[in-house]
Design a protein around this motif. Structure first.
Motif, PDB file in Angstrom:
ATOM      1  N   ASP A 132     -23.743   3.717  37.887  1.00 41.54           N
ATOM      2  CA  ASP A 132     -24.901   4.659  38.113  1.00 41.54           C
ATOM      3  C   ASP A 132     -23.990   5.903  37.521  1.00 41.54           C
ATOM      4  OD1 ASP A 132     -23.015   5.280  39.961  1.00 41.54           O
ATOM      5  OD2 ASP A 132     -24.546   5.639  41.534  1.00 41.54           O
ATOM      6  N   TRP A 133     -23.224   5.968  36.613  1.00 43.75           N
ATOM      7  CA  TRP A 133     -22.719   7.164  36.090  1.00 43.75           C
ATOM      8  C   TRP A 133     -23.602   8.018  34.954  1.00 43.75           C
ATOM      9  CZ3 TRP A 133     -18.527   7.421  31.700  1.00 43.75           C
ATOM     10  CH2 TRP A 133     -17.869   8.735  31.599  1.00 43.75           C
ATOM     11  N   PRO A 134     -24.130   9.031  34.875  1.00 39.65           N
ATOM     12  CA  PRO A 134     -24.821   9.634  33.984  1.00 39.65           C
ATOM     13  C   PRO A 134     -24.194   9.640  32.631  1.00 39.65           C
ATOM     14  CG  PRO A 134     -24.889  10.956  35.824  1.00 39.65           C
ATOM     15  CD  PRO A 134     -23.712   9.957  36.076  1.00 39.65           C
ATOM     16  N   GLN A 135     -23.147   9.856  32.530  1.00 35.51           N
ATOM     17  CA  GLN A 135     -22.429   9.887  31.054  1.00 35.51           C
ATOM     18  C   GLN A 135     -21.977   8.548  30.589  1.00 35.51           C
ATOM     19  OE1 GLN A 135     -19.671  13.033  32.476  1.00 35.51           O
ATOM     20  NE2 GLN A 135     -20.176  14.140  30.787  1.00 35.51           N
ATOM     21  N   SER A 136     -22.230   7.599  31.099  1.00 36.58           N
ATOM     22  CA  SER A 136     -21.854   6.422  30.537  1.00 36.58           C
ATOM     23  C   SER A 136     -22.413   6.091  28.884  1.00 36.58           C
ATOM     24  CB  SER A 136     -22.360   5.041  31.409  1.00 36.58           C
ATOM     25  OG  SER A 136     -22.050   5.106  32.647  1.00 36.58           O
ATOM     26  N   ALA A 137     -23.391   6.376  28.667  1.00 32.85           N
ATOM     27  CA  ALA A 137     -23.945   6.116  27.275  1.00 32.85           C
ATOM     28  C   ALA A 137     -23.273   7.172  26.526  1.00 32.85           C
ATOM     29  CB  ALA A 137     -25.598   6.537  27.282  1.00 32.85           C
ATOM     30  N   ALA A 138     -23.004   8.240  26.696  1.00 32.17           N
ATOM     31  CA  ALA A 138     -22.393   9.313  25.873  1.00 32.17           C
ATOM     32  C   ALA A 138     -20.879   9.029  25.720  1.00 32.17           C
ATOM     33  CB  ALA A 138     -22.566  10.749  26.578  1.00 32.17           C
ATOM     34  N   PHE A 139     -20.319   8.538  26.821  1.00 29.34           N
ATOM     35  CA  PHE A 139     -18.779   7.937  26.758  1.00 29.34           C
ATOM     36  C   PHE A 139     -18.664   6.845  25.796  1.00 29.34           C
ATOM     37  CE2 PHE A 139     -15.511   5.354  28.224  1.00 29.34           C
ATOM     38  CZ  PHE A 139     -14.304   6.127  27.857  1.00 29.34           C
ATOM     39  N   LEU A 140     -19.682   5.873  26.008  1.00 30.32           N
ATOM     40  CA  LEU A 140     -19.408   4.606  24.878  1.00 30.32           C
ATOM     41  C   LEU A 140     -19.745   4.924  23.489  1.00 30.32           C
ATOM     42  CD1 LEU A 140     -21.532   2.043  27.331  1.00 30.32           C
ATOM     43  CD2 LEU A 140     -18.894   2.271  26.691  1.00 30.32           C
ATOM     44  N   GLU A 141     -20.823   5.771  23.269  1.00 29.23           N
ATOM     45  CA  GLU A 141     -21.042   6.411  21.782  1.00 29.23           C
ATOM     46  C   GLU A 141     -19.812   6.932  21.393  1.00 29.23           C
ATOM     47  OE1 GLU A 141     -22.262   6.680  18.394  1.00 29.23           O
ATOM     48  OE2 GLU A 141     -23.360   5.345  19.968  1.00 29.23           O
ATOM     49  N   THR A 142     -19.088   7.897  22.052  1.00 30.89           N
ATOM     50  CA  THR A 142     -18.115   8.730  21.890  1.00 30.89           C
ATOM     51  C   THR A 142     -16.912   7.517  21.359  1.00 30.89           C
ATOM     52  OG1 THR A 142     -18.636  10.545  23.040  1.00 30.89           O
ATOM     53  CG2 THR A 142     -16.441  10.480  22.288  1.00 30.89           C
TER      54      THR A 142
END
Length: 272
Positions: free
Chosen positions: A115-125
């Motif tokens: 449920d980490w809100p930054q998962s998508a941003a981290f994976l894209e980075t």
């Protein structure tokens, strides 16, 4: 005082002759469990089974080993700044791609809170950093097959939280080195930590990720594992040249010393 000589042996038979030589009274190795078992128990499955049953190892001297593991990269579910997110993405990519992922401690499993809100941003980075990262030649035997096999494996969902908090989680991890906010290789490069498998009762018969440690400059006895902590912004982590190029003056000094020792270093100083 003694001498150290590095030998580049042409084939496994020469290696066997060396490690079983009467003047050799201990062996240390890095590699995999298959290599370890071939050294300790014999070169064929039949010989290994026979020797294990008889408790009659082929290698008659003590052996320590560093055999690696399936290293996880675990991200705690707090709020990162954009800079911190980029730093940790770079840490992961370096851990994945260094030596083409053939290091004993290469990152092989990424664990994210569900449920980490930054998962998508981290994976894209991570994807963005990967696209800009140069890769070493894939020299290691079987690397193509391994990469393809890994790509087809379906992993279960990651845990939704780290139980009992981050500090307790670090304490409970059964790894020889736990690095917080860095790839564990940083602790080895800096040379202040021990390096090796978690000390959990391994033996040559059931070696796991290895027996014994290397490093230990402070001569600490009874080491179970080392914990290396560094700031989340990456300030204390050595970076590869494509991320943080070395200044030309420093490169001249290092290269001069490597090529011609202290004379080369002094020439580099005068050249400045």
């Amino acid at each position: 005082a003694g001498y150290v000589r590095t030998l580049y042996l042409a084939n496994p038979e020469e290696t066997r002759q060396l490690i079983h030589h009467p003047l050799v009274d201990c062996v240390h190795m890095t590699g995999g469990t298959v290599t370890h078992d071939a050294i300790v128990w014999g070169s064929t499955p039949e010989e290994q089974e026979r020797r294990r049953k008889a408790n009659d190892p082929l290698l008659k001297v003590p052996i320590t080993s560093e055999l690696g593991c399936v290293s996880p990269f675990i991200v705690a579910g707090w709020q990162f700044t954009p800079k911190e997110l980029t730093v940790q993405a770079n840490n992961l990519v370096v851990a994945m791609t260094s030596n083409n992922g053939c290091n004993c401690n290469s990152a092989k499993v990424l664990v994210l809170p569900a449920d980490w809100p930054q998962s998508a941003a981290f994976l894209e980075t991570v994807r963005s950093v990967l696209r800009g990262t140069p890769h070493d030649p894939p020299y290691y035997p079987g690397i193509h097959e391994s990469a393809c096999a890994d790509a087809r494996v379906a992993h279960p969902p990651p845990p939704t939280h780290i139980p009992h908090g981050s500090l307790q989680a670090v304490d409970s991890l059964r790894y020889g080195v736990v690095a917080v906010n860095a790839w564990s290789a940083a602790s080895c490069i800096l040379g202040a930590c021990t390096w090796g498998a978690f000390s959990g009762g391994q033996t040559a018969a059931d070696v796991g990720s290895g027996v014994g440690v290397v490093g230990n400059p402070f001569l600490v006895e009874g080491v179970q594992k080392a914990v290396y902590r560094t700031p989340v912004d990456g300030a204390g982590v050595p970076k590869p040249f494509h991320v943080q190029p070395i200044p030309l003056a420093a490169a001249r000094l290092v290269l001069g010393f490597v090529v011609d020792g202290w004379r080369g270093l002094l020439r580099g100083v005068w050249a400045r």
